[in-house]
Design a protein around this motif. Structure first.
Motif, PDB file in Angstrom:
ATOM      1  N   GLU A 114       4.484  -5.222   0.717  1.00 59.39           N
ATOM      2  CA  GLU A 114       4.173  -3.900   1.284  1.00 59.39           C
ATOM      3  C   GLU A 114       5.088  -2.826   0.729  1.00 59.39           C
ATOM      4  O   GLU A 114       4.745  -1.662   0.693  1.00 59.39           O
ATOM      5  N   SER A 115       6.273  -3.235   0.265  1.00 57.06           N
ATOM      6  CA  SER A 115       7.246  -2.239  -0.163  1.00 57.06           C
ATOM      7  C   SER A 115       7.254  -2.017  -1.681  1.00 57.06           C
ATOM      8  O   SER A 115       7.863  -1.087  -2.163  1.00 57.06           O
ATOM      9  N   SER A 116       6.595  -2.907  -2.430  1.00 60.87           N
ATOM     10  CA  SER A 116       6.646  -2.731  -3.886  1.00 60.87           C
ATOM     11  C   SER A 116       5.826  -1.517  -4.301  1.00 60.87           C
ATOM     12  O   SER A 116       4.853  -1.144  -3.644  1.00 60.87           O
ATOM     13  N   SER A 117       6.266  -0.910  -5.406  1.00 64.38           N
ATOM     14  CA  SER A 117       5.519   0.253  -5.902  1.00 64.38           C
ATOM     15  C   SER A 117       5.557   0.273  -7.420  1.00 64.38           C
ATOM     16  O   SER A 117       6.452  -0.299  -8.045  1.00 64.38           O
ATOM     17  N   TRP A 118       4.505   0.881  -7.965  1.00 56.19           N
ATOM     18  CA  TRP A 118       4.379   0.950  -9.426  1.00 56.19           C
ATOM     19  C   TRP A 118       3.986   2.356  -9.848  1.00 56.19           C
ATOM     20  O   TRP A 118       3.502   3.135  -9.046  1.00 56.19           O
ATOM     21  N   ASN A 119       4.168   2.613 -11.092  1.00 62.90           N
ATOM     22  CA  ASN A 119       3.791   3.926 -11.608  1.00 62.90           C
ATOM     23  C   ASN A 119       2.658   3.757 -12.608  1.00 62.90           C
ATOM     24  O   ASN A 119       2.774   3.029 -13.587  1.00 62.90           O
ATOM     25  N   THR A 134       2.639   7.237  -8.908  1.00 65.21           N
ATOM     26  CA  THR A 134       3.329   6.161  -8.212  1.00 65.21           C
ATOM     27  C   THR A 134       2.496   5.700  -7.024  1.00 65.21           C
ATOM     28  O   THR A 134       2.050   6.498  -6.216  1.00 65.21           O
ATOM     29  N   LEU A 135       2.258   4.397  -6.952  1.00 64.83           N
ATOM     30  CA  LEU A 135       1.557   3.871  -5.781  1.00 64.83           C
ATOM     31  C   LEU A 135       2.000   2.448  -5.472  1.00 64.83           C
ATOM     32  O   LEU A 135       2.514   1.722  -6.327  1.00 64.83           O
ATOM     33  N   ASP A 136       1.772   2.097  -4.194  1.00 62.09           N
ATOM     34  CA  ASP A 136       2.079   0.731  -3.764  1.00 62.09           C
ATOM     35  C   ASP A 136       0.804  -0.118  -3.870  1.00 62.09           C
ATOM     36  O   ASP A 136      -0.230   0.348  -4.332  1.00 62.09           O
ATOM     37  N   VAL A 139      -1.466  -1.330 -11.399  1.00 60.88           N
ATOM     38  CA  VAL A 139      -0.794  -2.104 -10.370  1.00 60.88           C
ATOM     39  C   VAL A 139      -1.080  -3.598 -10.567  1.00 60.88           C
ATOM     40  O   VAL A 139      -0.181  -4.439 -10.525  1.00 60.88           O
TER      41      VAL A 139
END
Lengths: 413, 724
Positions: B426-431, B455-457, B469
Motif C-alpha cells: 500500500e505504501s510503495s510508489s512509482w514514477n 508518481t503513483l502507488d 507500475v
C-alpha cells in the motif's frame, strides 16, 4: 418308320367275338353296362384330387393380383370338355400314328422358336407362345409324348430284345427331350424322360439294356459337367460362363447339394419353402393363413411352390390327404393299365403314371429338399390352366383305355 | 371359407354326374351291329377295334369298305398285354409306393418333428422389431423460456437400392425439387451404415409427402416418416450454448457412450449443451413389433412401446440478458445486415456468471449462427461461407474456445501477485514517465499513457492501469528469479496467476474449451526451439506478462471466473445446467454448485485490489457514467490488447454489486478498439439487464436473433493508440 418291325399279330376284337356269340338279333341295341364304361373309383379320385387342388389353389391365389382363380376354373372347365371328348375317343385310332406323333411333338415343342409367336417369360426360356393368351406348347406336348412313346413301344409287342432296335427306340424317345432343351426347359425335359423311361420299362425292353442305359445316363451327366468345366469361358466381368448347362441350372444343382451355400437366391427359395412346410405342423395354420406365401416370403407360391401353401395351411394331415389321393390315383391307373387289352393302351396309362409320379416326386421333393429345384407343376394343384387341361386330357385317355377294353375283360373285372 | 369348400365339392360332384351321364347316354345309343364291326385280324393297323361309343350302321361300314371277319380264336385264349409284365408292374407300384412313403416320412420329420424350429423361423420372417426415433427433450432457460423445442417434420427416406432405379430418382427429384445428382449423392452416402435408409428430404412439404404416399407404386423403396425436428424459437439466441444436432455419422456411432443407443435414424447433439447433455435430451426409442412381408412392408403392428421424449434441460442462462448480450454484440460488430467490419471489431464474446454458484447466465459469441440451419435441409452454401476466412468462424464459441490476449484485465491478478510477494504494498510508489527501460536494454517499453502518469502507488496503478507500475513489479519478479537473486523460481508469478484458473480449463459443461496460455521459461524454450535466439527467457517476458500482453492468452470465461474469484475469494465451477426434468415434469437432476478453486490470497490484499477495481469503474470518465446511469455499483477493469497492424482488442470485465457480488460480466471484442469505449458499454448493458431481471423489473422482450451471414468487409485499422 418303314424300318420298324412288322407286326406279328394283332389282338382280336373281343367285342366282335362276344357280340357274335351272344345270339342277339342284329340291329338291336347292345347295352354295355354303364358301370363298365366309367371307372367310378377313378373318376371319384380324380374329382377329389381336382377339388382339393382347386381349394389349395384358390387359397394360394388370394390377394395376389397376378393370378386369377377364374382362369384356373376355366382350365378345369376346358379340361372337363377335353376329358369327355377323349374318353369317348377310341385311343386305338392313334396306335399306328407313330411318325405323325413324332412330327407333332417336334413342331409343338419348337413352336416358341417361331418368330412373332414365341415369347419368353420367367427365367428367359423360350417356352411360351402367344395366341390370344400365353400357352406353353411344351405342356401340351406331354400328351403327345405319352402317345408317341406308347405307340413306338407298342410296335414291339412287349419284347424289345434287339440292341440295335433298342438304340433306335432310345434315340427316337430322346427327340422330344432334345427339342425342349432348345428352349431350354430342363424341367419339362425331365418329365419327357420320366414318361419315356416308364414306357420303355413297361414296353418290355430287356432288363440288361435298361441297366446299361442307366449307367450310360449317369456317365453322360458326369461327362456334361466334366466337358463343361473344359469349355467354360470367362466373361468380361470376370465370372465364368458355361456352355452346356446354364448357370442357374448349375446353381440349382449346387444348392441342392449344399442348401446353405446361397441363402439369397435358390437357397433362399428352398429355405423359405422348408419353413413354410415345417411351420405347418400337424393341422396347419388354416386356409388363407399361410404367412409364408401371403406375405411374399415364398416365391411362386401358386405355381411351383403350391405344395408349401398346402403344407402350411393344412399341415401334415392335409399333406397326407393329398399324398393318399395321389397314391389312390396311381393305384387305380395301374389297375387300368393291367386291365388294358392292348399294349398301346397299357403303355399310355403307364406313361401317364410315370409322368405324374415324376412330377409329384420332383415338385414335393424340391420343396422338402430331396430334389433339386426345377419349375415343375404339381398335378391338379399348381396354378396354370395349360397343365390342368393336359392332365384332364390324360385322364380322358386313361378313361378311353378303360372304356375300350374288351367285354370279356370287363366281365372278368 | 366353409362355403368355398362346399361349393368346390358340389361342383366336383356335379361334374362327375354330368360326365357320367354324357358317357352313359352315348353308350346307350351306341348299337354296334355284329356285321358292322370289323375283324381286327384283317387290319393292318394295330389295336384299333370297336368302340362302345361308336354308332355305325352296316351300310356306312360297307361304304367305308370295311369287312368284318369273325375270329376263330377262342375267347379264353385272349391275353392281356400286362400278363407277362407282372414284375415290372410290381416294380412301378413299388416305386410309386416308395416315392409316397419317402415324401410322407420326410414331411413327417419336417412338420411334426421339426415343427417348432420351422415355426420359429416363420415367426422370425414375419415379425420385425422396428425402432422409431424419439423426440429430443427441449431446452429452456432458467426461467422456462424455450430455447430449443421440437416440431414434427416429414422425412422422405429411401432404400439404398433406389439408386439402381433412375426413374424413381427422377420422379423424386421432381417432387422434392432437388437435382437428380444431389439425390444420387444422398442415396450413395452410406455414412449411416450400408443398409440404413437414406434421408433424401428432411423437412418435406405435406403436399409432396401426400403425393408420394398416393403414388406409392411409382416410388418403390421410398418411405415417408414423421420425424421431430429441432425448432429454435429465437433463432440464433444463445446459439453457441445450445449447439446443434446432426444426423448420425460413423464417427458418432464409434464414439457413443455406453448405454446410449444410437440408431442411424436418430439425430445426435454434436455441439453445445445438445452434445454435453445428449444423454438426457435423447429419448427412449419407440419399439414396435410389426408384421412385415418379404419386402419389409408393414402389414400390422403386433405390439408397440411408444417412444418417450427425452428429458428437458433447463439451463442457467437468463434468456433476456442473453438476448441483450447477443443483440449488443451484433449491433456493435456487424450493425449492417450482419456483415462484419461495418461496426467495431471482427469477433466478440460476452459471458456473465453468477459468482455465488458459478451459473453461466449469459454466454454470447459473435459472429453467430442460427441452429435452424442445421436441421432439415442443410445449406451447403452457408456452410461453405461459414468455413471461409471472412466469416470469422461463426460456429466457434468465443467464450470458451476463443483465446485472446488478456491485456490489462490481467492486472488485478498480477497486482495481487506483487502484493503477496511483497514487490508492491500500500505504501510503495512509482514514477511513470510514459516510457520505461528498467532492464537497460535500450528497448523502451511504453505506458499506454505516453505522457506518463507521474508518481503513483499501486492503487493508482490499477485505477489508471499504469503499465509502468506493473513493469516495475515484473522487474522485481525477474530480479528475484534465477537471473537475479535467485530466491524465487522463474515461475513464481505464473504459478500465482494460475491459482485463478488461467492456463487451465474452467471445467464448464461445454466441449471444445481452450486452455489459454501463461508463458513459462519451459514453454518459451519449447515454443521457440527452432529459433534459439528467441527461446531465451528474458525480463521482458515478465513485464509483458504482467500487463497481460505478450504471449498471455485467456478465454473470456477464464477472465470471468477469475474475477468471480476476486469478487468472492472462491471460484465456482462455471456451469450451464440448472436442472433436468423428465417427460413427466419431475426434476431428476439438479446441478450442485461446486468450488472449482480457492486462490491463496491474503484478505487485505484482496480488499485492496477490489477497492481499486471499484474506483476504476467509478473514476473512469468513460466507464463511470455507464454504470451510474444503470444504478449499478460495480467494480471492474478495462483492457486494451495491442497487436501489430491490428486494431486493439477491447476488454471489459466487471462484477456487481460491489458490496455483495452477484454477477460478473466479461466482454471482449477483437479488433474492437479501447476496452472502456467498446467493451464497457456492453458489460454495463448486460449487467443492468441482469440486475433488472433479478429485481423483476426487466422490460426486455426477447426477439428472434439472426445468424451471421458469414460475410465481412475489410476492417479499418484505427491507429489511435491505446487508452485503457
Amino acid at each position: 418308320m418303314a424300318e420298324l418291325p412288322q407286326i406279328h399279330s394283332v389282338h382280336k376284337s373281343q367285342r366282335a367275338l362276344d357280340s357274335r356269340g351272344s345270339h342277339r338279333s342284329p340291329g338291336r341295341p347292345e347295352r354295355p353296362p354303364l358301370v363298365a364304361l366309367v371307372n367310378w373309383p377313378f373318376l371319384l379320385v380324380v374329382a377329389l384330387v381336382v377339388s382339393y387342388g382347386l381349394l389349395v389353389c384358390w387359397s394360394a391365389v388370394q390377394g395376389d393380383a397376378d393370378y386369377s382363380f377364374n382362369r384356373q376354373l376355366a382350365g378345369v372347365g376346358a379340361g372337363l370338355v377335353i376329358m369327355t371328348v377323349l374318353w369317348r375317343f377310341d385311343y386305338r385310332r392313334l396306335a399306328n400314328m407313330t411318325t405323325a406323333l413324332l412330327v407333332i411333338n417336334v413342331v409343338l415343342i419348337l413352336l416358341p422358336h417361331v418368330p412373332g409367336l414365341g415369347t419368353t417369360a420367367g427365367m428367359g426360356a423360350r417356352s411360351w407362345i402367344k395366341i390370344g393368351m400365353q400357352v406353353q406348347p411344351g405342356e401340351f406336348a406331354k400328351v403327345t409324348v405319352v402317345l408317341f412313346a406308347a405307340s413306338l413301344l407298342a410296335r414291339y409287342q412287349g419284347t424289345l430284345d434287339d440292341w440295335r432296335e433298342y438304340c433306335k427306340v432310345l434315340g427316337l424317345l430322346l427327340v422330344p427331350f432334345a427339342c425342349i432343351m432348345t428352349q431350354p426347359d430342363l424341367g419339362t425335359g425331365l418329365v419327357y424322360m420320366a414318361i419315356s423311361a416308364v414306357v420303355l420299362v413297361m414296353g418290355g425292353a430287356k432288363a440288361r439294356y435298361l441297366l446299361l442305359t442307366v449307367v450310360a445316363g449317369v456317365a453322360a451327366i458326369a461327362a456334361v459337367f466334366a466337358v463343361d468345366e473344359l469349355l467354360k469361358y470367362q466373361l468380361d466381368d470376370g465370372t465364368w460362363e458355361y456352355r452346356l448347362l446354364k448357370n442357374y441350372q448349375r446353381g440349382r444343382l449346387l444348392v441342392f447339394l449344399n442348401p446353405e451355400a446361397d441363402l439369397s437366391g435358390d437357397g433362399y427359395n428352398l429355405a423359405q419353402a422348408k419353413i413354410a412346410i415345417g411351420s405347418g405342423g400337424l393341422f396347419g395354420k388354416g386356409l388363407l393363413n399361410a404367412t409364408q406365401s401371403t406375405h411374399g416370403f415364398l416365391p411362386e407360391a401358386p405355381t411351383d411352390f403350391i405344395f408349401c401353401v398346402l403344407a402350411e395351411e393344412l399341415g401334415f394331415m392335409g399333406v397326407v390327404l393329398l399324398i393318399a389321393l395321389y397314391a389312390a390315383l396311381i393305384a387305380i391307373c395301374l389297375s387300368i393299365a393291367r386291365a388294358a387289352d392292348d399294349l398301346f393302351g397299357m403303355l399310355i396309362v403307364m406313361g401317364v403314371v410315370g409322368m405324374w409320379l415324376f412330377q409329384i416326386l420332383e415338385n414335393i421333393g424340391m420343396d422338402v429338399g430331396l430334389m433339386p429345384i426345377t419349375g415343375i407343376p404339381l398335378p391338379f394343384v399348381s396354378y396354370g390352366s395349360s397343365f390342368m387341361v393336359v392332365n384332364f386330357a390324360l385322364i380322358g385317355l386313361i378313361g378311353s383305355v378303360w372304356s375300350h377294353r374288351s367285354i370279356q375283360g370287363r366281365k372278368a373285372a | 371359407m366353409l362355403l368355398a369348400i362346399i361349393v368346390a365339392v358340389l361342383a366336383a360332384v356335379i361334374a362327375i354326374v354330368v360326365i357320367a351321364a354324357a358317357l352313359a347316354v352315348k353308350a346307350n345309343r351306341s348299337t354296334p351291329s355284329v356285321g358292322a364291326t370289323k375283324g381286327v385280324s384283317q387290319l393292318d393297323t394295330v389295336g384299333v377295334g370297336t368302340s362302345p361309343f361308336e354308332r355305325r350302321t352296316s351300310a356306312r361300314a360297307a361304304r367305308d369298305g370295311e369287312v368284318t371277319v369273325g375270329s376263330s380264336e377262342d375267347p379264353a385264349a385272349a391275353k392281356k398285354p400286362s400278363d407277362g409284365l407282372g414284375t415290372r408292374f410290381a416294380a412301378v407300384g413299388a416305386l410309386a409306393a416308395g416315392i409316397f412313403a419317402v415324401l410322407a416320412s420326410k414331411l413327417w420329420t419336417m412338420q411334426i418333428l421339426g415343427n417348432s424350429e420351422y415355426a420359429n423361423a416363420a415367426e422370425q420372417n414375419l415379425y420385425t422389431t422396428v425402432k422409431t426415433p424419439a423426440p429430443r427433450g427441449c431446452i429452456y432457460d432458467a426461467n422456462g423460456v424455450p430455447l430449443a423445442v421440437n416440431r414434427p417434420a416429414q422425412a422422405v427416406l429411401a432404400d439404398p437400392e433406389v439408386a439402381d432405379n433412375r426413374d424413381v430418382v427422377r420422379r423424386l427429384s421432381t417432387v422434392l425439387g432437388v437435382p437428380v445428382n444431389v439425390l444420387f449423392q444422398r442415396i450413395k452416402d452410406a455414412s449411416g451404415g450400408a443398409q440404413s435408409l437414406r434421408v433424401l428430404g428432411q423437412d418435406v412439404r405435406l403436399r409432396d409427402v401426400a403425393f408420394i404416399a398416393e403414388h406409392a407404386d411409382a416410388f418403390p423403396g421410398v418411405t415417408v416418416e414423421e420425424r421431430s425436428l429441432r425448432e429454435y424459437p429465437y433463432g440464433a439466441l444463445a446459439a453457441h450454448v445450445l449447439g446443434y444436432t446432426s444426423n448420425v455419422t460413423p464417427e458418432i456411432m464409434e464414439n457413443k457412450t455406453e448405454g446410449r443407443e444410437i440408431l442411424s435414424i436418430d439425430t445426435v447433439g454434436t455441439a453445445g449443451v445438445e452434445a454435453t447433455y445428449d444423454s438426457y435430451l435423447a429419448g427412449e426409442h419407440g419399439e414396435s413389433k410389426v408384421m412385415v412381408d418379404a419386402n419389409g412392408r408393414r402389414i400390422s403392428v403386433m405390439s408397440n412401446i411408444d417412444d418417450s421424449k427425452g428429458s428437458d434441460v433447463y439451463l442457467t442462462i437468463d434468456a433476456r440478458a442473453q438476448y441483450v448480450a447477443d443483440r449488443a454484440l451484433a449491433d456493435l460488430i456487424a450493425p449492417r445486415e450482419g456483415v462484419i467490419g461495418t461496426g467495431k471489431g471482427c469477433k466478440g464474446a460476452v459471458v456473465a456468471l453468477d459468482v455465488t454458484d458459478g451459473s453461466v447466465v449469459v454466454m454470447s459469441s459473435f459472429p453467430t449462427f442460427d441452429p435452424t440451419n442445421f436441421t432439415g435441409a442443410f445449406s451447403q452454401d452457408l456452410m461453405d461461407k461459414y468455413n471461409s476466412e471472412e466469416a470469422y468462424a461463426p460456429l466457434n464459441n468465443n467464450v470458451v474456445s476463443g483465446q485472446f490476449m488478456a491485456a490489462s484485465t490481467f492486472k488485478a491478478f498480477t497486482s495481487l501477485a506483487g502484493l503477496e510477494y511483497g514487490f508492491a504494498s500500500e505504501s510503495s510508489s512509482w514514477n511513470c514517465t510514459g516510457e520505461w527501460d528498467g532492464f537497460d536494454t535500450g528497448v523502451v517499453q511504453k505506458c499506454w499513457n505516453h505522457a506518463g502518469h507521474g508518481t503513483l502507488d499501486l492503487y493508482g496503478g490499477i485505477v489508471n492501469s499504469c503499465d509502468t507500475v506493473f513493469y516495475e513489479i515484473g522487474k522485481a519478479f525477474y530480479d528475484h528469479g534465477p537471473e537475479g537473486s535467485g530466491d524465487l523460481p522463474d515461475t513464481a508469478l505464473q504459478e500465482y496467476i494460475e491459482q485463478f484458473g488461467f492456463g487451465e480449463r474452467t471445467g464448464v459443461d461445454l466441449g471444445g474449451e481452450a486452455v489459454g496460455l501463461i508463458p513459462t521459461p519451459a514453454w518459451k524454450a519449447e515454443h521457440w526451439r527452432n529459433v534459439p535466439s528467441e527461446a531465451v527467457w528474458r525480463g521482458g517476458d515478465y513485464t509483458n506478462m504482467i500487463i497481460g500482453q505478450g504471449d498471455v492468452l485467456v478465454t473470456p470465461l477464464q477472465i470471468a471466473c477469475a474475477y468471480a474469484g476476486v469478487a468472492t475469494g472462491t471460484i465456482m465451477r462455471p456451469h450451464l445446467l440448472k436442472e433436468v426434468r423428465n417427460s413427466a415434469g419431475e426434476t431428476v437432476v439438479t446441478f450442485e454448485p461446486e468450488v472449482s478453486r480457492t486462490p491463496q490470497v491474503t484478505e487485505a490484499h484482496l480488499t485492496y485490489v477490489r477497492n481499486a477495481l471499484h474506483d476504476m469503474v467509478r473514476e473512469s470518465h468513460s466507464v463511470a457514467p455507464l454504470f451510474e446511469e444503470a444504478g449499478i455499483d460495480a467494480a471492474g477493469k478495462s483492457g486494451t490488447g495491442e497487436k501489430q497492424d491490428q486494431n486493439d482488442t477491447a476488454w471489459f470485465v466487471a462484477y456487481a454489486p460491489f458490496d455483495d457480488p452477484k454477477y460478473v460480466v466479461a466482454c471482449v471484442v477483437e479488433q474492437g478498439g479501447g476496452g472502456s469505449d467498446t467493451a464497457a458499454p456492453v458489460v454495463a448493458e448486460v449487467m443492468a439487464e441482469l440486475m433488472a431481471d433479478a429485481a423483476g423489473t426487466s422490460t426486455v422482450t426477447i426477439e428472434r436473433v439472426a445468424g451471421s451471414p458469414g460475410e465481412s468487409v475489410e476492417i479499418a485499422v484505427d491507429s489511435g493508440g491505446r487508452e485503457d
